[in-house]
Design a protein around this motif. Structure first.
Motif, PDB file in Angstrom:
ATOM      1  N   ALA A  15     -58.894   7.367  44.437  1.00  0.00           N
ATOM      2  CA  ALA A  15     -58.750   8.951  44.438  1.00  0.00           C
ATOM      3  C   ALA A  15     -57.190   8.756  44.798  1.00  0.00           C
ATOM      4  CB  ALA A  15     -59.264   9.323  45.746  1.00  0.00           C
ATOM      5  N   LEU A  16     -56.354   8.176  45.432  1.00  0.00           N
ATOM      6  CA  LEU A  16     -55.051   8.236  45.545  1.00  0.00           C
ATOM      7  C   LEU A  16     -54.100   8.020  44.193  1.00  0.00           C
ATOM      8  CD1 LEU A  16     -52.639   8.332  47.549  1.00  0.00           C
ATOM      9  CD2 LEU A  16     -52.394   5.871  47.669  1.00  0.00           C
ATOM     10  N   ARG A  17     -54.695   7.092  43.469  1.00  0.00           N
ATOM     11  CA  ARG A  17     -54.050   6.897  42.008  1.00  0.00           C
ATOM     12  C   ARG A  17     -54.161   8.240  41.421  1.00  0.00           C
ATOM     13  NH1 ARG A  17     -56.538   1.926  42.216  1.00  0.00           N
ATOM     14  NH2 ARG A  17     -58.182   2.447  41.010  1.00  0.00           N
ATOM     15  N   GLU A  18     -55.324   8.733  41.218  1.00  0.00           N
ATOM     16  CA  GLU A  18     -55.617  10.050  40.406  1.00  0.00           C
ATOM     17  C   GLU A  18     -54.631  11.143  41.160  1.00  0.00           C
ATOM     18  OE1 GLU A  18     -59.646  10.902  40.445  1.00  0.00           O
ATOM     19  OE2 GLU A  18     -60.116   9.039  39.373  1.00  0.00           O
ATOM     20  N   THR A  19     -54.679  11.133  42.350  1.00  0.00           N
ATOM     21  CA  THR A  19     -53.713  12.413  42.846  1.00  0.00           C
ATOM     22  C   THR A  19     -52.457  12.067  42.520  1.00  0.00           C
ATOM     23  OG1 THR A  19     -55.425  12.606  44.523  1.00  0.00           O
ATOM     24  CG2 THR A  19     -53.171  13.444  45.123  1.00  0.00           C
ATOM     25  N   LEU A  20     -51.729  10.942  42.684  1.00  0.00           N
ATOM     26  CA  LEU A  20     -50.311  10.617  42.727  1.00  0.00           C
ATOM     27  C   LEU A  20     -49.863  10.854  41.264  1.00  0.00           C
ATOM     28  CD1 LEU A  20     -49.586   7.783  45.099  1.00  0.00           C
ATOM     29  CD2 LEU A  20     -49.354  10.048  45.455  1.00  0.00           C
ATOM     30  N   ALA A  21     -50.956  10.486  40.129  1.00  0.00           N
ATOM     31  CA  ALA A  21     -50.411  10.948  38.688  1.00  0.00           C
ATOM     32  C   ALA A  21     -50.206  12.325  38.508  1.00  0.00           C
ATOM     33  CB  ALA A  21     -51.585  10.476  37.900  1.00  0.00           C
ATOM     34  N   THR A  22     -50.640  13.189  39.521  1.00  0.00           N
ATOM     35  CA  THR A  22     -50.408  14.790  39.298  1.00  0.00           C
ATOM     36  C   THR A  22     -49.333  15.603  40.298  1.00  0.00           C
ATOM     37  OG1 THR A  22     -52.164  15.567  40.811  1.00  0.00           O
ATOM     38  CG2 THR A  22     -53.049  14.837  39.066  1.00  0.00           C
ATOM     39  N   VAL A  23     -48.780  14.709  41.229  1.00  0.00           N
ATOM     40  CA  VAL A  23     -47.911  15.247  42.183  1.00  0.00           C
ATOM     41  C   VAL A  23     -46.685  15.515  41.336  1.00  0.00           C
ATOM     42  CG1 VAL A  23     -46.664  14.742  44.287  1.00  0.00           C
ATOM     43  CG2 VAL A  23     -48.980  14.261  44.185  1.00  0.00           C
ATOM     44  N   ARG A  24     -46.112  16.839  41.813  1.00  0.00           N
ATOM     45  CA  ARG A  24     -44.841  16.944  41.332  1.00  0.00           C
ATOM     46  C   ARG A  24     -44.246  17.859  42.432  1.00  0.00           C
ATOM     47  NH1 ARG A  24     -46.547  14.057  38.333  1.00  0.00           N
ATOM     48  NH2 ARG A  24     -46.859  14.188  35.746  1.00  0.00           N
ATOM     49  N   ALA A  25     -42.751  17.954  42.462  1.00  0.00           N
ATOM     50  CA  ALA A  25     -41.735  18.524  43.301  1.00  0.00           C
ATOM     51  C   ALA A  25     -42.156  20.147  43.001  1.00  0.00           C
ATOM     52  CB  ALA A  25     -40.467  18.379  43.176  1.00  0.00           C
ATOM     53  N   GLY A  26     -42.422  20.904  44.224  1.00  0.00           N
ATOM     54  CA  GLY A  26     -42.732  22.225  44.126  1.00  0.00           C
ATOM     55  C   GLY A  26     -44.257  22.433  44.285  1.00  0.00           C
ATOM     56  N   GLN A  27     -44.941  21.600  44.469  1.00  0.00           N
ATOM     57  CA  GLN A  27     -46.355  21.748  44.973  1.00  0.00           C
ATOM     58  C   GLN A  27     -46.546  21.811  46.518  1.00  0.00           C
ATOM     59  OE1 GLN A  27     -47.920  18.129  42.965  1.00  0.00           O
ATOM     60  NE2 GLN A  27     -49.571  19.640  41.973  1.00  0.00           N
ATOM     61  N   THR A  28     -47.323  22.633  46.861  1.00  0.00           N
ATOM     62  CA  THR A  28     -47.482  22.669  48.454  1.00  0.00           C
ATOM     63  C   THR A  28     -48.224  21.452  48.878  1.00  0.00           C
ATOM     64  OG1 THR A  28     -49.532  23.927  48.495  1.00  0.00           O
ATOM     65  CG2 THR A  28     -47.500  25.075  48.208  1.00  0.00           C
ATOM     66  N   GLU A  29     -48.210  21.206  50.165  1.00  0.00           N
ATOM     67  CA  GLU A  29     -48.904  20.145  50.845  1.00  0.00           C
ATOM     68  C   GLU A  29     -50.362  20.425  50.803  1.00  0.00           C
ATOM     69  OE1 GLU A  29     -45.530  19.176  54.121  1.00  0.00           O
ATOM     70  OE2 GLU A  29     -47.390  19.949  54.909  1.00  0.00           O
ATOM     71  N   LEU A  30     -50.629  21.598  50.899  1.00  0.00           N
ATOM     72  CA  LEU A  30     -52.033  21.944  50.623  1.00  0.00           C
ATOM     73  C   LEU A  30     -52.490  21.655  49.471  1.00  0.00           C
ATOM     74  CD1 LEU A  30     -52.204  25.314  52.859  1.00  0.00           C
ATOM     75  CD2 LEU A  30     -53.472  23.168  53.316  1.00  0.00           C
ATOM     76  N   GLU A  31     -51.760  22.007  48.363  1.00  0.00           N
ATOM     77  CA  GLU A  31     -52.281  21.738  46.885  1.00  0.00           C
ATOM     78  C   GLU A  31     -52.483  20.237  46.840  1.00  0.00           C
ATOM     79  OE1 GLU A  31     -50.139  24.413  43.643  1.00  0.00           O
ATOM     80  OE2 GLU A  31     -48.734  24.363  45.209  1.00  0.00           O
ATOM     81  N   ILE A  32     -51.748  19.319  47.140  1.00  0.00           N
ATOM     82  CA  ILE A  32     -51.857  17.993  46.940  1.00  0.00           C
ATOM     83  C   ILE A  32     -53.097  17.519  47.775  1.00  0.00           C
ATOM     84  CG2 ILE A  32     -50.814  15.769  47.355  1.00  0.00           C
ATOM     85  CD1 ILE A  32     -47.998  17.417  47.229  1.00  0.00           C
ATOM     86  N   ALA A  33     -53.334  18.079  48.976  1.00  0.00           N
ATOM     87  CA  ALA A  33     -54.362  17.674  49.640  1.00  0.00           C
ATOM     88  C   ALA A  33     -55.612  18.163  49.183  1.00  0.00           C
ATOM     89  CB  ALA A  33     -54.353  18.409  51.127  1.00  0.00           C
ATOM     90  N   GLY A  34     -55.751  19.157  48.564  1.00  0.00           N
ATOM     91  CA  GLY A  34     -56.704  19.609  47.744  1.00  0.00           C
ATOM     92  C   GLY A  34     -57.023  18.963  46.457  1.00  0.00           C
TER      93      GLY A  34
END
Length: 370
Positions: free
Chosen positions: A161-180
């Motif tokens: 799950a972490l690998r899949e999530t980090l592949a989508t993380v970009r500056a400008g996203q909120t903490e809540l978006e990343i947590a979702g």
């Protein structure tokens, strides 16, 4: 639910508890903590009371869980169903368990209201009640092979799950978006639940060890700390990773991360069953203190892990007791600098007879998401 993937260990657990009851001079134990009920019986419902005697286990639950309780418990417990008050049914069934003089109860897991119910002994009864301490928790601290396998499986879910999530993380996203995104990936990959509220903290907020995930956007060049878990067969994994988002880490970030990584690896590789929780804590704390950041590492190095995400034993400066063989513990040092941010790295380790066995992926090199 199968209690563990390594076979039905519930009779062994009940026999071990019976031996503790005999040693404590108790005829029975009233079990109200849900993880303890699940450990002894297999039942995972949210409403129920169990009574463990030296000869068996009684589970009382309500009609919502009739089929579930019978399926999950099998022959491990006698199941009684009550449509109204499970406490009334408990007092009705207690005399069928034989002569019970002194009954222990889990003082740490009983509400005042429920204590009042049995302090009177039940209608016309002559039972005596005594706080029994954490008897079942004393058994739960040592994990059998099936429990270790379940925690390892949960750790695998967390890593994917972490690998899949980090592949989508970009500056400008909120903490809540990343947590979702992370929580969705955990579910898609097989986590039964989130064992605690997911922590996603960025920039200066990463200096808050238990930050509440917020609507703050992550800026380029900032720390992003993710502390999250997964659950498989009721057993928890607990992982923390800290990354830099949007550009390469600067020199100060690399130095801080390298210090925490060194401390975490030292403890992760050096922890052993038999050493005290204080000694295990020192493995991580000493290099951090030596670099002048002792005051910035305010929490303990780790805790036990199992049916609950926080259970015995503790790896802390105040923990003088030896770490039991076959415990599973977290190793999670952190350094937090107010106004700048913090770094925490966490993995899960099984304290086997042959030394520490890493259950999480151990991928702790600094990631720069650019």
């Amino acid at each position: 639910m199968s209690p563990t993937s390594g076979g039905d260990r519930r009779p062994v657990r009940q026999a071990a508890l019976a031996a503790l009851l005999e040693a404590e001079g108790l005829d029975a134990l009233l079990v109200t903590a849900r993880p303890n009920i699940r450990y002894l019986s297999g039942f995972s419902g949210s409403a129920g009371i169990a009574v463990a005697t030296r000869n068996g286990l009684l589970l009382v639950t309500d009609s919502r869980y009739d089929e579930q309780a019978r399926q999950q418990c099998g022959v491990a417990a006698r199941v009684e169903i009550e449509g109204t008050s499970v406490w009334d049914r408990l007092f009705k069934e207690l005399p069928t368990l034989g002569p019970l003089g002194l009954i222990g109860f889990e003082g740490h897991a009983v509400s005042v209201k429920d204590a009042e119910r049995f302090a009177a002994g039940g209608p016309g009864a002559a039972w005596r009640w005594k706080p029994a301490g954490e008897l079942v928790e004393r058994l739960r601290v040592r994990k059998d092979a099936g429990e270790v396998d379940a925690i390892r499986a949960a750790a695998g879910v967390a890593a994917t799950a972490l690998r899949e999530t980090l592949a989508t993380v970009r500056a400008g996203q909120t903490e809540l978006e990343i947590a979702g995104t992370l929580e969705g990936a955990l579910r898609r990959n097989g986590s039964e639940a989130h064992p605690f509220p997911t922590i996603v903290a960025s920039g200066p907020r990463s200096a808050l060890p238990h930050a509440l995930t917020s609507a703050r956007p992550v800026a380029a060049g900032e720390w992003l700390l993710l502390d999250f878990g997964a659950v498989v067969d009721g057993y928890c994994a607990d992982v923390t990773r800290t990354v830099v988002v949007g550009r390469r880490a600067d020199e100060a970030q690399r130095a801080l991360y390298g210090l925490v990584q060194e401390a975490q690896r030292r403890a992760r590789e050096g922890v052993r069953a038999g050493m005290s929780g204080r000694e295990a804590d020192a493995l991580a704390r000493e290099p951090i203190e030596a670099r002048g950041f002792g005051a910035a590492f305010g929490h303990s190095t780790g805790h036990g892990l199992g049916l609950e995400v926080h259970e015995a034993p503790r790896l802390a400066r105040t923990a003088a007791e030896p770490l039991p063989e076959d415990a599973v513990v977290t190793i999670e040092p952190g350094v937090y600098v107010t106004g700048r941010g913090g770094v925490r790295i966490e993995d899960d380790v099984h304290l086997s007879a042959d030394g520490p066995v890493l259950l999480t992926d151990g991928c702790t090199d600094l990631l720069e998401l650019v």
